[in-house]
Design a protein around this motif. Structure first.
Motif, short mmCIF file in Angstrom:
data_model
loop_
_atom_site.label_atom_id
_atom_site.label_comp_id
_atom_site.label_asym_id
_atom_site.label_seq_id
_atom_site.Cartn_x
_atom_site.Cartn_y
_atom_site.Cartn_z
N ILE A 1 0.84 -1.20 0.00
CA ILE A 1 0.00 0.00 0.00
C ILE A 1 0.87 1.26 0.00
O ILE A 1 0.46 2.30 -0.50
CB ILE A 1 -1.00 0.02 1.17
N MET B 1 -3.98 -0.36 -4.32
CA MET B 1 -5.25 -0.13 -3.65
C MET B 1 -5.96 -1.45 -3.39
O MET B 1 -6.48 -2.08 -4.32
CB MET B 1 -6.16 0.77 -4.51
N THR C 1 -9.00 -3.98 -1.81
CA THR C 1 -10.44 -3.91 -1.61
C THR C 1 -10.79 -4.78 -0.41
O THR C 1 -10.07 -5.72 -0.07
CB THR C 1 -11.23 -4.38 -2.84
N ASN D 1 -5.73 9.73 -0.46
CA ASN D 1 -6.37 8.97 -1.53
C ASN D 1 -7.05 7.69 -1.03
O ASN D 1 -8.05 7.25 -1.59
CB ASN D 1 -5.34 8.62 -2.62
N TYR D 2 -6.49 7.10 0.02
CA TYR D 2 -7.07 5.86 0.52
C TYR D 2 -8.41 6.14 1.22
O TYR D 2 -9.34 5.34 1.11
CB TYR D 2 -6.09 5.15 1.46
N HIS E 1 -10.85 6.52 -1.70
CA HIS E 1 -11.22 5.26 -2.35
C HIS E 1 -12.08 4.40 -1.42
O HIS E 1 -12.87 3.58 -1.89
CB HIS E 1 -9.97 4.50 -2.78
N SER F 1 -6.34 -0.87 4.58
CA SER F 1 -6.77 -0.72 3.19
C SER F 1 -7.50 0.60 2.97
O SER F 1 -7.53 1.12 1.86
CB SER F 1 -7.70 -1.88 2.81
N HIS F 2 -8.08 1.15 4.04
CA HIS F 2 -8.84 2.39 3.94
C HIS F 2 -8.06 3.62 4.43
O HIS F 2 -8.50 4.74 4.21
CB HIS F 2 -10.14 2.27 4.73
N GLY G 1 -4.39 3.65 4.10
CA GLY G 1 -3.10 3.72 3.44
C GLY G 1 -1.97 3.57 4.44
O GLY G 1 -2.18 3.44 5.65
#
Length: 289
Positions: free
Chosen positions: A53, A58, A60, A168-169, A172, A271-272, A274
């Motif tokens: 990361i 990215m 999911t 950005n994380y 997304h 993951s959310h 970063g």
């Protein structure tokens, strides 16, 4: 006797859970077309995940479904063991709804089952602090009713404060808008976020440097623990341990007796956020608003 259950998003060491016989259900992450289970590092290397990361990959994530919760709860129900699931915030995932649906399905077959579900309205080390409290309550001899009553009255005292190094994380993951992410990145904004009374993320303030954001995390925590400076504090990070140590050092500079532990953030939450998220969790004196 009753069985305490939780999930992988509590970010506590597996050894801590096993030592108190706490079982946990695992969340799922997919990265580079590889399906991973957040099983506290048994089947994956969290530092390798952080490297991916950090390079911009990215991942999911998917919530735990009803069937998984059904199978997770079922063995205890079949053995007529009362259970209490201390779980991940309903404000951040639909998994809590899945847990409630699984409970209702089990009660259709086992109407006398005692299944309690505690929505911690927290994540990561915040959920972890709630699980540690659950363990202490059980060891102190609290009944299941007393256990649930404590959470009903006290879980809103939890304070969560965190910052990320890459907006950005959050975008997304659906936590902030594209415009906020783009503008924040352009202006090199380092946000301070917390968790609101509904268990959802919210922006609290913005700083212009990483160092300032870390010091603000520490200062927020110092204000939180003023009434009880020796309480347990958890700091979690998605790979930036040096930054976590900066926050810890700042707190210890002001409260030398503070009880602080640093743990890695698991794959799902990382993951959310970063790479480089740093979060601090402690109990306040009044409910969060």
């Amino acid at each position: 006797m009753y069985q305490i259950l939780t999930d992988s998003e509590c970010d506590l060491p597996l050894a801590t859970l096993e030592a108190s016989n706490v079982d946990a259900i695992s969340f799922h992450t997919k990265i580079d077309d590889q399906d991973l289970i957040n099983d506290f590092g048994k089947s994956y290397d969290i530092n390798e995940f952080y490297q991916k990361i950090q390079s911009g990959t990215m991942p999911t994530t998917t919530q735990v479904n009803v069937g998984e919760y059904f199978e997770f709860f079922k063995p205890y129900v079949e053995n007529k063991m009362p259970i209490v699931y201390v779980g991940f915030s309903s404000g951040l995932s639909g998994s809590m709804s899945s847990a409630h649906q699984a409970k209702e399905m089990l009660l259709e077959t086992y109407p006398d089952a005692d299944i309690r579900i505690v929505d911690t309205l927290a994540a990561s080390g915040g959920e972890g602090l709630m699980v540690l409290k659950a363990i202490r309550l059980q060891k102190s001899g609290a009944t299941l009713d007393e256990f649930v009553d404590w959470f009903d009255k006290n879980k809103m005292l939890l304070r969560s404060s965190f910052t990320v190094d890459n907006l950005n994380y959050l975008y997304h993951g659906g936590r902030i808008s594209r415009t906020s992410a783009a503008l924040g990145t352009l202006l090199k904004v380092k946000p301070i976020l917390d968790v609101d009374p509904d268990g959802k993320l919210r922006m609290v303030s913005k700083t212009r440097t990483r160092k300032r954001s870390l010091l603000e995390l520490a200062d927020n925590t110092l204000a939180t623990i003023k009434h009880e400076p020796d309480q347990p504090i958890i700091i979690t990070t998605s790979g930036d341990y040096d930054a976590a140590e900066v926050v810890k050092a700042r707190i210890l500079e002001k409260v030398s007796t503070a009880d602080i532990q640093i743990y890695p953030i698991g794959m799902t939450i990382s993951s959310h956020t970063g790479f480089g998220c740093v979060a601090v969790f402690a109990m306040g004196e009044a409910p969060r608003t």
